[in-house]
Design a protein around this motif. Structure first.
Motif, PDB file in Angstrom:
ATOM      1  N   MET A   1       0.844  -1.175   0.000  1.00  0.00           N
ATOM      2  CA  MET A   1       0.000   0.000   0.000  1.00  0.00           C
ATOM      3  C   MET A   1       0.890   1.239   0.000  1.00  0.00           C
ATOM      4  SD  MET A   1      -2.951   1.095   2.747  1.00  0.00           S
ATOM      5  CE  MET A   1      -3.788  -0.458   2.518  1.00  0.00           C
ATOM      6  N   LYS A   2       0.671   2.143  -0.950  1.00  0.00           N
ATOM      7  CA  LYS A   2       1.486   3.352  -1.039  1.00  0.00           C
ATOM      8  C   LYS A   2       1.085   4.341   0.052  1.00  0.00           C
ATOM      9  CE  LYS A   2       3.808   6.392  -4.045  1.00  0.00           C
ATOM     10  NZ  LYS A   2       4.013   6.959  -5.321  1.00  0.00           N
ATOM     11  N   THR A   3       2.096   4.854   0.735  1.00  0.00           N
ATOM     12  CA  THR A   3       1.905   5.674   1.927  1.00  0.00           C
ATOM     13  C   THR A   3       2.499   7.059   1.735  1.00  0.00           C
ATOM     14  OG1 THR A   3       1.993   3.689   3.297  1.00  0.00           O
ATOM     15  CG2 THR A   3       2.419   5.772   4.405  1.00  0.00           C
ATOM     16  N   ALA A   4       1.904   8.045   2.399  1.00  0.00           N
ATOM     17  CA  ALA A   4       2.458   9.397   2.468  1.00  0.00           C
ATOM     18  C   ALA A   4       2.496   9.820   3.934  1.00  0.00           C
ATOM     19  CB  ALA A   4       1.614  10.375   1.660  1.00  0.00           C
ATOM     20  N   LEU A   5       3.512  10.584   4.287  1.00  0.00           N
ATOM     21  CA  LEU A   5       3.658  11.130   5.634  1.00  0.00           C
ATOM     22  C   LEU A   5       3.149  12.564   5.631  1.00  0.00           C
ATOM     23  CD1 LEU A   5       4.789  10.913   8.558  1.00  0.00           C
ATOM     24  CD2 LEU A   5       6.970  11.774   7.631  1.00  0.00           C
ATOM     25  N   ILE A   6       2.254  12.878   6.558  1.00  0.00           N
ATOM     26  CA  ILE A   6       1.734  14.237   6.691  1.00  0.00           C
ATOM     27  C   ILE A   6       2.182  14.782   8.044  1.00  0.00           C
ATOM     28  CG2 ILE A   6      -0.318  15.701   6.724  1.00  0.00           C
ATOM     29  CD1 ILE A   6      -1.702  13.620   4.969  1.00  0.00           C
TER      30      ILE A   6
ATOM     31  N   PRO B   1       6.458  10.232  -0.085  1.00  0.00           N
ATOM     32  CA  PRO B   1       6.075  11.645  -0.077  1.00  0.00           C
ATOM     33  C   PRO B   1       5.879  12.171   1.340  1.00  0.00           C
ATOM     34  CG  PRO B   1       4.766  10.438  -1.685  1.00  0.00           C
ATOM     35  CD  PRO B   1       5.532   9.419  -0.893  1.00  0.00           C
ATOM     36  N   VAL B   2       6.457  13.342   1.591  1.00  0.00           N
ATOM     37  CA  VAL B   2       6.329  14.015   2.875  1.00  0.00           C
ATOM     38  C   VAL B   2       5.623  15.342   2.626  1.00  0.00           C
ATOM     39  CG1 VAL B   2       7.532  15.018   4.859  1.00  0.00           C
ATOM     40  CG2 VAL B   2       8.461  12.971   3.733  1.00  0.00           C
TER      41      VAL B   2
ATOM     42  N   LEU C   1      -5.978  16.008  -3.804  1.00  0.00           N
ATOM     43  CA  LEU C   1      -5.564  15.914  -5.207  1.00  0.00           C
ATOM     44  C   LEU C   1      -4.120  15.438  -5.308  1.00  0.00           C
ATOM     45  CD1 LEU C   1      -6.015  16.508  -8.251  1.00  0.00           C
ATOM     46  CD2 LEU C   1      -5.255  18.847  -7.760  1.00  0.00           C
ATOM     47  N   PHE C   2      -3.241  16.052  -4.519  1.00  0.00           N
ATOM     48  CA  PHE C   2      -1.832  15.670  -4.538  1.00  0.00           C
ATOM     49  C   PHE C   2      -1.652  14.204  -4.156  1.00  0.00           C
ATOM     50  CE2 PHE C   2       2.112  14.958  -2.188  1.00  0.00           C
ATOM     51  CZ  PHE C   2       3.040  15.234  -3.184  1.00  0.00           C
ATOM     52  N   LEU C   3      -2.289  13.776  -3.077  1.00  0.00           N
ATOM     53  CA  LEU C   3      -2.143  12.393  -2.622  1.00  0.00           C
ATOM     54  C   LEU C   3      -2.675  11.413  -3.663  1.00  0.00           C
ATOM     55  CD1 LEU C   3      -3.126  12.826   1.126  1.00  0.00           C
ATOM     56  CD2 LEU C   3      -0.828  12.451   0.208  1.00  0.00           C
ATOM     57  N   ASN C   4      -3.795  11.742  -4.278  1.00  0.00           N
ATOM     58  CA  ASN C   4      -4.335  10.873  -5.327  1.00  0.00           C
ATOM     59  C   ASN C   4      -3.392  10.802  -6.528  1.00  0.00           C
ATOM     60  OD1 ASN C   4      -6.796   9.814  -4.255  1.00  0.00           O
ATOM     61  ND2 ASN C   4      -7.656  11.872  -4.392  1.00  0.00           N
ATOM     62  N   GLU C   5      -2.786  11.908  -6.889  1.00  0.00           N
ATOM     63  CA  GLU C   5      -1.832  11.905  -8.006  1.00  0.00           C
ATOM     64  C   GLU C   5      -0.597  11.065  -7.694  1.00  0.00           C
ATOM     65  OE1 GLU C   5      -2.775  16.199 -10.106  1.00  0.00           O
ATOM     66  OE2 GLU C   5      -1.302  16.130  -8.488  1.00  0.00           O
ATOM     67  N   GLN C   6      -0.266  10.932  -6.407  1.00  0.00           N
ATOM     68  CA  GLN C   6       0.875  10.103  -6.009  1.00  0.00           C
ATOM     69  C   GLN C   6       0.462   8.649  -5.782  1.00  0.00           C
ATOM     70  OE1 GLN C   6       3.480  12.042  -6.555  1.00  0.00           O
ATOM     71  NE2 GLN C   6       1.855  13.570  -6.707  1.00  0.00           N
ATOM     72  N   SER C   7      -0.799   8.349  -6.025  1.00  0.00           N
ATOM     73  CA  SER C   7      -1.376   7.009  -5.805  1.00  0.00           C
ATOM     74  C   SER C   7      -1.298   6.566  -4.352  1.00  0.00           C
ATOM     75  CB  SER C   7      -0.702   5.971  -6.712  1.00  0.00           C
ATOM     76  OG  SER C   7      -0.851   6.327  -8.068  1.00  0.00           O
ATOM     77  N   ALA C   8      -1.287   7.544  -3.437  1.00  0.00           N
ATOM     78  CA  ALA C   8      -1.264   7.207  -2.011  1.00  0.00           C
ATOM     79  C   ALA C   8      -2.614   6.624  -1.615  1.00  0.00           C
ATOM     80  CB  ALA C   8      -0.956   8.441  -1.181  1.00  0.00           C
TER      81      ALA C   8
ATOM     82  N   PHE D   1      -9.925  10.260   6.276  1.00  0.00           N
ATOM     83  CA  PHE D   1     -10.857   9.140   6.239  1.00  0.00           C
ATOM     84  C   PHE D   1     -12.007   9.438   5.278  1.00  0.00           C
ATOM     85  CE2 PHE D   1     -14.780   7.202   7.837  1.00  0.00           C
ATOM     86  CZ  PHE D   1     -14.441   5.860   7.789  1.00  0.00           C
ATOM     87  N   ALA D   2     -12.556  10.641   5.355  1.00  0.00           N
ATOM     88  CA  ALA D   2     -13.675  11.023   4.485  1.00  0.00           C
ATOM     89  C   ALA D   2     -13.273  11.030   3.012  1.00  0.00           C
ATOM     90  CB  ALA D   2     -14.212  12.398   4.893  1.00  0.00           C
ATOM     91  N   ASN D   3     -11.991  11.261   2.744  1.00  0.00           N
ATOM     92  CA  ASN D   3     -11.487  11.255   1.371  1.00  0.00           C
ATOM     93  C   ASN D   3     -11.030   9.877   0.917  1.00  0.00           C
ATOM     94  OD1 ASN D   3     -11.207  14.008  -0.120  1.00  0.00           O
ATOM     95  ND2 ASN D   3     -10.845  14.482   2.039  1.00  0.00           N
ATOM     96  N   GLY D   4     -11.240   8.856   1.744  1.00  0.00           N
ATOM     97  CA  GLY D   4     -10.962   7.482   1.341  1.00  0.00           C
ATOM     98  C   GLY D   4      -9.562   6.976   1.598  1.00  0.00           C
ATOM     99  N   PHE D   5      -8.800   7.654   2.426  1.00  0.00           N
ATOM    100  CA  PHE D   5      -7.446   7.202   2.747  1.00  0.00           C
ATOM    101  C   PHE D   5      -7.459   6.369   4.022  1.00  0.00           C
ATOM    102  CE2 PHE D   5      -6.884  11.170   0.389  1.00  0.00           C
ATOM    103  CZ  PHE D   5      -6.063  10.732  -0.635  1.00  0.00           C
ATOM    104  N   GLU D   6      -6.602   5.342   4.065  1.00  0.00           N
ATOM    105  CA  GLU D   6      -6.366   4.613   5.302  1.00  0.00           C
ATOM    106  C   GLU D   6      -5.580   5.558   6.209  1.00  0.00           C
ATOM    107  OE1 GLU D   6      -7.364   1.438   6.068  1.00  0.00           O
ATOM    108  OE2 GLU D   6      -8.430   1.408   4.153  1.00  0.00           O
TER     109      GLU D   6
END
Length: 184
Positions: free
Chosen positions: A1-6, A46-47, A109-116, A138-143
């Protein structure tokens, strides 16, 4: 699963002793957040460095509930020493004017473009900006994974209640060590 750090609001306002929203416990998350950023950077994850910033001289709805803070261009709005984009290719900055890093920003938008598919959240404050960001992620569909020992608040009881709600309704709580494994 592709992950991003916020990384949420690691700014002078909260972390510097002269900051307008400073609270001493904020310093407790600094080392763990730095470790997370380093691990993500080393592996090309991605950070997203989130900054709370408001415009001088303009109305801001948030000021109906909070005093004016983190005014763009001022000391308090700047990232605390060692935080913010460092020039690595996998880091960006998102400026927000509300609690959530998703509200009225390009973060989804950014996270979706990175396939996160999954986000790891850390920073300050658990019961306000971290929680709002977790809920919108969560509301935007991310784990959603919140690093419980890399976030805190000046209201410990509210931080604890927020973490309980996040785990019950929005995602899961993980430790810095678990997050480091996910990011590498």
């Amino acid at each position: 699963m592709k992950t991003a750090l916020i990384v949420i609001d690691m700014q002078n306002s909260f972390l510097h002793p002269d900051g307008e929203n400073y609270y001493p416990a904020a310093a407790d998350v600094i080392d763990n957040v730095r470790r997370l950023i380093a691990a993500a950077g080393a592996c090309g994850v991605p950070v997203v460095h989130v900054a709370d910033r408001h415009r001088q001289g303009f109305e801001d709805f948030e000021n109906k509930r909070l005093p004016r803070h983190c005014v763009s261009g001022g000391f308090n709005a700047e990232f605390f020493d060692g935080f913010g984009p460092s020039g690595r290719p996998n880091e960006i900055e998102i400026v927000k004017r509300r609690f959530s890093a998703f509200f009225a920003t390009e973060l989804a938008l950014f996270l979706n473009e990175q396939s996160a598919e999954q986000v790891v959240l850390c920073g300050v404050k658990t019961n306000v900006c971290v929680r709002a960001t977790a809920q919108d992620a969560f509301a935007n569909g991310f784990e959603v994974c919140v690093v419980s020992d890399a976030t805190n608040s000046n209201r410990e009881h509210l931080a604890e209640a927020s973490l309980e709600d996040i785990e019950r309704y929005m995602g899961r709580l993980i430790s810095t060590d678990e997050a480091l494994e996910m990011l590498s």
